[in-house]
Scaffold this motif. Structure first.
Motif, short mmCIF file in Angstrom:
data_model
loop_
_atom_site.label_atom_id
_atom_site.label_comp_id
_atom_site.label_asym_id
_atom_site.label_seq_id
_atom_site.Cartn_x
_atom_site.Cartn_y
_atom_site.Cartn_z
N MET A 1 41.98 44.25 49.58
CA MET A 1 42.28 44.38 48.16
C MET A 1 41.12 43.92 47.29
O MET A 1 40.81 44.52 46.28
CB MET A 1 43.53 43.56 47.84
N LYS A 26 45.89 42.44 50.70
CA LYS A 26 47.10 42.36 49.90
C LYS A 26 48.11 41.43 50.57
O LYS A 26 48.33 41.49 51.78
CB LYS A 26 47.71 43.75 49.73
N GLU A 61 40.18 47.03 45.29
CA GLU A 61 40.76 48.24 45.88
C GLU A 61 39.68 49.30 46.09
O GLU A 61 39.82 50.47 45.73
CB GLU A 61 41.88 48.78 44.98
N GLN A 76 40.43 47.02 35.47
CA GLN A 76 40.45 46.30 36.74
C GLN A 76 40.83 44.84 36.53
O GLN A 76 41.64 44.28 37.28
CB GLN A 76 39.09 46.42 37.43
N LYS A 79 44.48 43.77 36.22
CA LYS A 79 45.32 43.69 37.42
C LYS A 79 45.36 42.27 38.00
O LYS A 79 46.07 42.02 38.97
CB LYS A 79 44.81 44.67 38.48
N HIS A 155 52.22 41.63 34.48
CA HIS A 155 52.50 42.28 35.76
C HIS A 155 51.25 42.45 36.62
O HIS A 155 50.93 43.57 37.07
CB HIS A 155 53.18 43.64 35.55
N PRO A 156 50.54 41.36 36.89
CA PRO A 156 49.32 41.46 37.70
C PRO A 156 49.64 41.73 39.16
O PRO A 156 50.73 41.40 39.65
CB PRO A 156 48.68 40.07 37.53
N GLU A 157 48.68 42.30 39.86
CA GLU A 157 48.82 42.51 41.30
C GLU A 157 48.28 41.32 42.07
O GLU A 157 48.61 41.13 43.25
CB GLU A 157 48.07 43.78 41.70
N ILE A 158 47.43 40.53 41.42
CA ILE A 158 46.79 39.38 42.05
C ILE A 158 46.85 38.22 41.07
O ILE A 158 46.64 38.40 39.87
CB ILE A 158 45.30 39.68 42.37
N MET A 188 53.19 37.84 46.48
CA MET A 188 52.09 37.96 45.55
C MET A 188 50.77 37.60 46.21
O MET A 188 50.68 36.59 46.92
CB MET A 188 52.33 37.04 44.35
N THR A 189 49.76 38.42 46.03
CA THR A 189 48.42 38.08 46.49
C THR A 189 47.88 36.98 45.59
O THR A 189 47.92 37.09 44.36
CB THR A 189 47.50 39.31 46.41
#
Length: 243
Positions: A1, A26, A61, A76, A79, A155-158, A188-189
């Motif tokens: 990720m 991830k 990613e 980016q 995220k 709503h972050p991915e990391i 969660m990452t």
């Protein structure tokens, strides 16, 4: 990720990072640990784009995070949620206003939608009743939990945490670590700069140990704490756990 590819960074006469490479998948919870001045926070800030390395690249990613491509770089960065050591809440805004500001201005959400999302995350961190309080009315632990809720509203991915408990009184550390542990359990990452060895060992999936701007060891948490490979890591752990 995330892929950190041979990055270096210096400040004036200090080499903060020297040819650092790292990959994070991830769902991993990676603890960045090491002595003060080892480059942990600089590495985290480079990953988020708050600092730019002089050499090397960072990929999210499989896409290079190129600061010169401002629109893509901003997307980016969005995220990734970042939680600072000293909270960075706006003192002239209430808790709910702190949690809706970026949603409205960055994500263009309506006031109603932003407040609804903010209340979901304030409830999640146990602070729904504090929505109309100002930061100066909150304890350190409560401020940090608001900061976590604010980051999650986007709503972050990391999630990136820069020593999130170091500015807290010992009694307040547990409440923040519990929120972080819950996030980890939900998949969660996370990348966490921390001095909390218990968290790194029990919650983290990997430990990356830095010293003098370089990665000295990168190992699964249990392996690192039970069987460190380098003399530097052994020396560090002997001092950390000295009673």
């Amino acid at each position: 990720m995330i892929k950190v590819d041979h990055i270096s960074k210096h400040f004036e006469h200090t080499q903060a990072l020297s040819d650092v490479s790292l990959e994070i998948d991830k769902g991993e919870i990676v603890s960045l640990i090491g002595p003060s001045g080892s480059g942990k926070s600089t590495l985290l800030r480079c990953i988020h784009g708050l600092e730019h390395p002089e050499s090397g690249k960072i990929y999210l990613e499989d896409e290079w995070m190129d600061p010169s491509d401002e629109e893509k770089f901003r997307a980016q960065r969005s995220k990734m949620g970042f939680v600072f050591q000293h909270f960075n809440l706006f003192p002239n805004m209430t808790v709910i206003e702190n949690c809706t500001l970026a949603q409205i201005n960055v994500l263009q959400r309506s006031q109603e939608e932003s407040e609804k999302i903010a209340m979901q995350y304030l409830t999640r961190v146990g602070l729904a009743e504090k929505r109309d309080e100002y930061p100066n009315k909150l304890s350190g632990g409560q401020k940090q939990r608001v900061a976590i809720a604010r980051a999650l509203c986007l709503h972050p991915e990391i999630m990136l945490f820069d020593e999130p408990t170091s500015a807290l009184d010992p009694e307040m550390i547990k409440e923040v670590l519990e929120v972080m542990t819950n996030l980890a359990e939900e998949g969660m990452t996370m990348i966490v700069v921390t001095h909390e060895m218990g968290f790194a060992r029990k919650v983290g999936s990997r430990v990356v140990f830095l010293d003098s701007g370089k990665i000295v060891e990168d190992a699964p948490s249990d392996q690192f704490f039970e069987h460190p490979q380098s003399d530097r890591a052994k020396d560090f752990l002997s001092k950390v756990f000295y009673q």
